[in-house]
Design an enzyme around this catalytic site. Structure first.
Site, PDB file in Angstrom:
ATOM      1  NE  ARG A   1      -3.806  -2.055   1.852  1.00 44.49           N
ATOM      2  CZ  ARG A   1      -3.738  -3.115   2.668  1.00 44.49           C
ATOM      3  NH1 ARG A   1      -3.022  -3.244   3.585  1.00 44.49           N
ATOM      4  NH2 ARG A   1      -4.673  -4.282   2.560  1.00 44.49           N
TER       5      ARG A   1
ATOM      6  CE  LYS B   1      -0.608  13.667 -14.337  1.00 44.64           C
ATOM      7  NZ  LYS B   1      -1.104  14.096 -15.566  1.00 44.64           N
TER       8      LYS B   1
ATOM      9  CD  GLU C   1       6.725  16.483 -22.647  1.00 45.06           C
ATOM     10  OE1 GLU C   1       5.958  17.633 -21.988  1.00 45.06           O
ATOM     11  OE2 GLU C   1       5.658  15.516 -22.641  1.00 45.06           O
TER      12      GLU C   1
ATOM     13  CE  LYS D   1       5.338  17.484 -14.070  1.00 46.34           C
ATOM     14  NZ  LYS D   1       5.346  16.145 -15.138  1.00 46.34           N
TER      15      LYS D   1
ATOM     16  CD  GLU E   1      -3.923  16.195 -15.433  1.00 44.70           C
ATOM     17  OE1 GLU E   1      -2.619  15.612 -15.299  1.00 44.70           O
ATOM     18  OE2 GLU E   1      -4.384  15.817 -16.300  1.00 44.70           O
TER      19      GLU E   1
ATOM     20  NE  ARG F   1       0.214  17.176 -12.760  1.00 46.51           N
ATOM     21  CZ  ARG F   1       0.781  16.177 -11.701  1.00 46.51           C
ATOM     22  NH1 ARG F   1       0.572  16.525 -10.503  1.00 46.51           N
ATOM     23  NH2 ARG F   1       1.982  15.306 -12.116  1.00 46.51           N
TER      24      ARG F   1
ATOM     25  CG  ASN G   1      -2.342  17.207 -20.003  1.00 55.48           C
ATOM     26  OD1 ASN G   1      -1.083  16.424 -19.719  1.00 55.48           O
ATOM     27  ND2 ASN G   1      -3.283  17.141 -19.206  1.00 55.48           N
TER      28      ASN G   1
ATOM     29  CG  HIS H   1       0.941  15.841 -23.535  1.00 62.09           C
ATOM     30  ND1 HIS H   1       1.509  17.249 -23.894  1.00 62.09           N
ATOM     31  CD2 HIS H   1       1.597  14.877 -23.023  1.00 62.09           C
ATOM     32  CE1 HIS H   1       2.850  16.821 -23.219  1.00 62.09           C
ATOM     33  NE2 HIS H   1       2.838  15.604 -22.850  1.00 62.09           N
TER      34      HIS H   1
ATOM     35  CG  HIS I   1      -1.453  11.147 -25.276  1.00 65.59           C
ATOM     36  ND1 HIS I   1      -1.928  11.384 -23.863  1.00 65.59           N
ATOM     37  CD2 HIS I   1      -0.096  11.011 -24.849  1.00 65.59           C
ATOM     38  CE1 HIS I   1      -1.210  11.533 -23.277  1.00 65.59           C
ATOM     39  NE2 HIS I   1       0.020  11.136 -23.715  1.00 65.59           N
TER      40      HIS I   1
ATOM     41  CG  HIS J   1       5.371  11.596 -24.777  1.00 71.20           C
ATOM     42  ND1 HIS J   1       4.187  11.735 -24.974  1.00 71.20           N
ATOM     43  CD2 HIS J   1       5.724  12.495 -23.892  1.00 71.20           C
ATOM     44  CE1 HIS J   1       3.492  12.489 -24.108  1.00 71.20           C
ATOM     45  NE2 HIS J   1       4.616  13.174 -23.635  1.00 71.20           N
TER      46      HIS J   1
HETATM   47 MG    MG Z   1       4.354  14.447 -21.798  1.00 74.47          MG
END
Ligand code: MG
Length: 362
Positions: free
Chosen positions: A120, A142, A184, A220, A230, A234, A238, A241, A245, A258
């Protein structure tokens, strides 16, 4: 040494200095009462740095095991996590012990997810070795893995006890990995910092990496500190993105990196913003020029309908609408909720008007 303090629910420091990997044990000793440490790394990074990090941890009095998984985004799935759990259990890791993530974004996401869920939740430390991981994925907590249906669909927020960034690792990266990270890096200038964007236009970022990393990480940090989960700001991270994506998904996450997909996504979204009267004219051209300066692509041959269909399964999709990130101008960004049904039209305007999909930008 540069230090960026991150004041999330559980505060931690990001340290930036050349040669830091060989001091891992020293910093781990200050931060934890752990007896055991498992270094999680991949088959590309392990031969370069695992021994150095292991020696440093051993010298600081830790019992150390190394878990090596095959390199590549294709390995970022639950079976790899199960293998990591097995190593942790076999090594007798307790809730007081420590995982060290040594590698790029895939490694950090998976080692972090294993740390978030094993018993946990146990401590982990990030040692990012790629530019993308150093400026982006190692900061913010994340963690997670991909599912066949999409990237990062399973995960958890879990903050590291520290992030140690050693820019010396960038010297051993193939050039396309540096290019990838620049996607990025440019994003941070686009969404928050016009002066940084101009700096990247005027300087060779690769010649001043410690400063570039510090600026990106600080931006960041500021965003994540204000919105750890988020819910709002936040989302600005993206930028590029949603379509990035979508492009990655259409290429099965193997045809484009990416950062490169994000570069295309940023140019397209800026162009869509201009076409819809939301973004200052000339913004997309300036982003495209900077992307080209650092070897990044700026266009795709996928149609607006293909991209919109792929974006529909993006995890940021909330019901019938999607939050896209747009710029008013370089350095100033906002989110806009768009009906999924309208997304195609929103980005298609650009393809009709200026032939974005077929070579107006190179
Ligand atoms: Mg990214």
């Amino acid at each position: 040494m540069k230090t960026v303090h991150v004041n999330t629910g559980r505060p931690y420091d990001i340290l930036i200095a050349r040669g830091l990997l060989s001091r891992t044990g020293e910093f781990a000793r200050q931060l934890t009462d752990a007896k055991r440490v498992v270094i999680v790394t991949d088959s590309h990074v392990a031969p370069l740095y695992a021994q150095k990090v292991r020696d440093s941890l051993t010298a600081a009095g830790f019992d150390v095991a190394v878990h090596i998984f095959p390199a590549g985004e294709a390995q970022k799935h639950l079976d790899t996590i199960a293998d990591i759990y097995r190593t942790l259990a076999d090594f007798g890791m307790t809730r007081k012990d420590l995982i060290v993530a040594l590698g790029g974004g895939v490694c950090g996401d998976m080692a972090g997810f294993a740390a978030a869920t094993y018993l946990r939740g146990i401590d982990f430390m990030q040692l990012p070795t790629s530019l993308l991981a150093q400026v982006d994925s190692s900061v913010g907590g994340k963690t997670g893995v991909d599912l066949p249906q999409g990237k990062n669909l399973v995960g958890a927020f879990h903050q590291p006890v520290a992030v140690l960034i050693d820019p010396d690792t960038l010297g051993t990266l193939p050039e396309n990995f540096l290019t990838d990270g620049m996607g990025e890096v440019i994003k941070y200038g686009c969404i928050k910092d016009a002066a940084f964007f101009a700096y990247l236009e005027k300087h060779d970022a690769f010649a001043c990496m410690e400063d570039v990393i510090e600026t990106c990480v600080s931006i960041k940090r500021d965003v994540v500190s204000r919105d750890e989960r988020e819910r709002g700001e936040r989302m600005l991270l993206n930028f590029g993105h949603t379509l990035g994506h979508a492009i990655e998904k259409l290429l099965d996450f193997s045809g484009i990196s990416h950062g490169m997909a994000v570069a295309v996504g940023m140019v397209m979204m800026a162009r869509a913003g201009e076409a819809n009267g939301l973004t200052d004219a000339g913004t997309a051209a300036r982003i495209a020029a900077l992307c080209r300066q650092y070897g990044l692509p700026t266009q795709t041959d996928f149609s607006a309908s293909q991209l919109a269909a792929a974006a529909r399964s993006d995890k940021k999709t909330a019901g019938d609408s999607i939050n896209v990130v747009l710029l008013t101008k370089i350095g100033d960004s906002f989110t806009k909720k768009i009906e999924i049904a309208e997304l195609q039209e929103f980005i298609q305007g650009t393809s009709k008007n200026i032939g974005l999909f077929r070579g107006a930008l190179h």
